[in-house]
Design a protein around this motif. Structure first.
Motif, PDB file in Angstrom:
ATOM      1  N   VAL A 444       0.860  -1.167   0.000  1.00 21.39           N
ATOM      2  CA  VAL A 444       0.000   0.000   0.000  1.00 21.39           C
ATOM      3  C   VAL A 444       0.906   1.230   0.000  1.00 21.39           C
ATOM      4  CG1 VAL A 444      -0.169  -0.015   2.523  1.00 21.39           C
ATOM      5  CG2 VAL A 444      -1.904   1.186   1.182  1.00 21.39           C
ATOM      6  N   CYS A 445       0.533   2.252  -0.800  1.00 14.05           N
ATOM      7  CA  CYS A 445       1.323   3.492  -0.909  1.00 14.05           C
ATOM      8  C   CYS A 445       0.613   4.624  -0.161  1.00 14.05           C
ATOM      9  CB  CYS A 445       1.503   3.894  -2.364  1.00 14.05           C
ATOM     10  SG  CYS A 445       2.473   2.699  -3.323  1.00 14.05           S
ATOM     11  N   GLY A 446       1.370   5.343   0.631  1.00 23.64           N
ATOM     12  CA  GLY A 446       0.817   6.474   1.341  1.00 23.64           C
ATOM     13  C   GLY A 446       1.576   7.752   0.988  1.00 23.64           C
ATOM     14  N   CYS A 447       0.825   8.854   0.784  1.00 21.41           N
ATOM     15  CA  CYS A 447       1.461  10.145   0.490  1.00 21.41           C
ATOM     16  C   CYS A 447       0.703  11.257   1.203  1.00 21.41           C
ATOM     17  CB  CYS A 447       1.524  10.407  -1.012  1.00 21.41           C
ATOM     18  SG  CYS A 447      -0.096  10.480  -1.829  1.00 21.41           S
ATOM     19  N   GLY A 448       1.430  12.292   1.550  1.00 21.18           N
ATOM     20  CA  GLY A 448       0.807  13.425   2.226  1.00 21.18           C
ATOM     21  C   GLY A 448       1.800  14.573   2.322  1.00 21.18           C
ATOM     22  N   CYS A 449       1.286  15.726   2.741  1.00 22.82           N
ATOM     23  CA  CYS A 449       2.119  16.922   2.814  1.00 22.82           C
ATOM     24  C   CYS A 449       1.944  17.576   4.177  1.00 22.82           C
ATOM     25  CB  CYS A 449       1.731  17.909   1.710  1.00 22.82           C
ATOM     26  SG  CYS A 449       2.706  19.431   1.723  1.00 22.82           S
ATOM     27  N   GLY A 450       3.090  17.851   4.794  1.00 22.94           N
ATOM     28  CA  GLY A 450       3.035  18.576   6.040  1.00 22.94           C
ATOM     29  C   GLY A 450       3.057  20.074   5.774  1.00 22.94           C
ATOM     30  N   CYS A 451       2.031  20.798   6.242  1.00 26.15           N
ATOM     31  CA  CYS A 451       1.878  22.216   5.931  1.00 26.15           C
ATOM     32  C   CYS A 451       2.102  23.070   7.173  1.00 26.15           C
ATOM     33  CB  CYS A 451       0.477  22.491   5.381  1.00 26.15           C
ATOM     34  SG  CYS A 451       0.180  21.659   3.787  1.00 26.15           S
ATOM     35  N   GLY A 452       2.975  24.079   6.962  1.00 20.79           N
ATOM     36  CA  GLY A 452       3.158  25.061   8.031  1.00 20.79           C
ATOM     37  C   GLY A 452       2.830  26.449   7.476  1.00 20.79           C
ATOM     38  N   CYS A 453       3.227  27.458   8.152  1.00 17.57           N
ATOM     39  CA  CYS A 453       2.957  28.832   7.734  1.00 17.57           C
ATOM     40  C   CYS A 453       3.758  29.143   6.478  1.00 17.57           C
ATOM     41  CB  CYS A 453       3.293  29.818   8.872  1.00 17.57           C
ATOM     42  SG  CYS A 453       2.962  31.530   8.453  1.00 17.57           S
ATOM     43  N   GLY A 454       3.085  29.512   5.337  1.00 17.05           N
ATOM     44  CA  GLY A 454       3.727  29.879   4.092  1.00 17.05           C
ATOM     45  C   GLY A 454       4.136  28.701   3.237  1.00 17.05           C
ATOM     46  N   TRP A 455       3.809  27.498   3.636  1.00 21.59           N
ATOM     47  CA  TRP A 455       4.202  26.297   2.846  1.00 21.59           C
ATOM     48  C   TRP A 455       3.083  25.939   1.895  1.00 21.59           C
ATOM     49  CZ3 TRP A 455       8.360  23.485   1.810  1.00 21.59           C
ATOM     50  CH2 TRP A 455       8.177  22.215   1.227  1.00 21.59           C
ATOM     51  N   VAL A 456       3.465  25.650   0.643  1.00 22.32           N
ATOM     52  CA  VAL A 456       2.483  25.274  -0.391  1.00 22.32           C
ATOM     53  C   VAL A 456       2.755  23.846  -0.830  1.00 22.32           C
ATOM     54  CG1 VAL A 456       1.500  25.792  -2.638  1.00 22.32           C
ATOM     55  CG2 VAL A 456       2.230  27.644  -1.142  1.00 22.32           C
ATOM     56  N   SER A 457       1.730  23.003  -0.818  1.00 17.70           N
ATOM     57  CA  SER A 457       1.898  21.604  -1.235  1.00 17.70           C
ATOM     58  C   SER A 457       2.008  21.483  -2.738  1.00 17.70           C
ATOM     59  CB  SER A 457       0.693  20.766  -0.754  1.00 17.70           C
ATOM     60  OG  SER A 457       0.736  19.483  -1.305  1.00 17.70           O
TER      61      SER A 457
END
Length: 461
Positions: A444-457
């Motif tokens: 199984v493949c998992g993907c995601g983006c950790g977002c902070g202030c000013g970060w764009v995925s």
């Protein structure tokens, strides 16, 4: 009252009746008379026995008897006595021999009206006497096998008998030598081991020796050797595809029937034909005897061990004097059929309806640092055996599984919760493999983006 006066010629003319004849004619039971056996007496001694006279008739009997003619047998003075029905009288007879020789005499009884009968009294010398059956017939026996029969060698004399057997092959007698005490018997085991299909007739010689005497006895032994023959109704046994670890008797067990059309028993032993590996099949029983004109079922069991493994084992059914039958057993093992997938939302299904199969990737999207997003994946077991699984993922990672191993029951499904907790503002991707017992691994493949202030995925768009 005087004893019975009977002329010797009359006594000699009286028939010697058996016990049953005497009871039927006179209603008197005196047994078979008195006998001092050999070895129980000697010259110069006095030996006493009692002669029992019993009235079996329905009336009262008046009885007198005459003393034995010889002086070696002595009795009390013969008074007249009466016997009511069912009663008896014990008459003492004393034997006083003076020489070591046989003695014969009679006691004559009179019931009145000229009704006379005589009862024998004897003394016998010790003698050497052994009895055997007249013949031993083995009938039909299988070639290259040994058939046994037993009989008794009885010592019916009064002297210990030493015996010694002599017989030619293919017959044998055990024990070949020994000593039988008076009144006892020795069990002799006769064996027959034919080497070909033929009729054999032989004579066994038994030499008997006593203290002074000896005798020779002969025993006729016959046997017919015949070749056994066995056949299998299904020499090629195919199990097809079988689940690894299956316990279904219908899937892992087959029956092969061995038949014996011959008229002699066919003993057999089953040997694996290949010795370079462990067999994946077992047969039971591995040895036995098929009766003449009969059949015996052999159970063949398949033990599949590895997914995708094809096995063909050969077994030889061997008879000592007959033919050999080869049984071939084959089968293919396959593991549990398991699929790993996630369920989609209705809008996602419309976008991917042209794609084949079920999706096995998880997109967690943009997730704020320090927060956790969960998704659910499913393991579905499409087979009839339990499926053991294990996810190869480390603990305390960005992607976490609520359980990394377990068992999915047959024809059911289980779910695993996957959580994503980003700890830094970046893109994450991970392929996690799922190991299935007796089956190829899934993933199984998992993907995601950790977002902070000013970060764009950019990964998850």
């Amino acid at each position: 009252m005087a004893s019975v006066t009977v002329d010797d010629a009359v006594v000699a003319s009286l028939p010697l009746l058996s016990r049953s004849e005497r009871i039927a004619e006179f209603g008197i039971d005196c047994g078979e008379g008195l006998v001092w056996g050999g070895g129980t007496w000697g010259p110069g001694g006095e030996y006493i026995k009692r002669l029992i006279v019993k009235n079996l008739s329905p009336r009262i009997l008046k009885i007198r008897y005459r003393l034995p003619k010889t002086k070696f047998f002595n009795m009390d003075f013969p008074d007249l006595f009466k016997l009511s029905p069912g009663t008896f009288k014990a008459i003492e007879v004393r034997f006083r021999p003076i020489r070591l020789e046989p003695y014969d005499d009679y006691v004559v009884f009179a019931l009145g009206r000229g009704r006379l009968f005589k009862v024998p009294i004897r003394a016998r010398l010790s003698k050497l006497a052994v009895s055997l059956p007249s013949a031993v017939d083995f009938e039909s026996c299988p070639v290259a096998e040994t058939t046994l029969q037993t009989f008794l060698l009885r010592n019916v004399g009064q002297i210990p008998a030493a015996f010694n057997w002599s017989v030619c092959a293919p017959f044998g007698l055990e024990p070949a030598t020994g000593v039988v005490a008076p009144g006892h018997a020795a069990t002799i085991t006769a064996s027959y081991s034919p080497t070909d299909a033929s009729v054999v007739d032989a004579t066994a010689v038994c030499s008997i020796k006593g203290e002074q005497d000896s005798q020779v006895l002969r025993l006729n032994i016959t046997g017919t050797g015949k070749y056994p023959f066995i056949s299998a109704d299904e020499p090629n046994v195919s199990f097809g595809h079988v689940l690894v670890g299956s316990t279904d008797e219908r899937a892992v067990v087959r029956t092969v029937t061995l038949t014996n059309p011959s008229d002699v028993p066919a003993s057999f032993v089953i040997h694996p034909a290949e010795h370079d590996r462990e067999p994946q099949f077992t047969l039971h029983p591995m040895e036995g005897v098929v009766p003449p004109g009969g059949a015996l079922p052999i159970r063949v069991r398949y033990h599949p061990s590895f997914d995708g493994m094809f096995t063909c084992d050969h077994f030889d059914v061997v008879t000592p004097g007959g033919n050999t039958v080869r049984i071939a057993a084959s089968g293919t093992a396959h593991g549990a059929e398991v699929i790993l997938f996630r369920k989609e939302a209705a809008s996602a299904k419309r976008k991917t309806k042209k794609k084949a199969g079920k999706p096995n990737s998880i997109n967690f999207g943009d997730v704020e640092l320090g927060k956790t997003v969960t998704r659910v994946v499913f393991l579905q077991n499409l087979s009839g055996t339990p499926a053991h699984f294990h996810f190869q993922v480390e603990d305390k990672g960005v992607f976490e599984f609520d359980r990394i191993q377990g068992v999915v029951p047959p024809l059911l499904q289980g779910h695993i919760i996957v959580s994503f907790t980003p700890k830094s503002p970046c893109n994450f991707y991970r392929r996690v493999f799922c190991l299935i017992r007796d089956q190829m691994p899934l993933y199984v493949c998992g993907c995601g983006c950790g977002c902070g202030c000013g970060w764009v995925s950019c990964l998850c768009e």
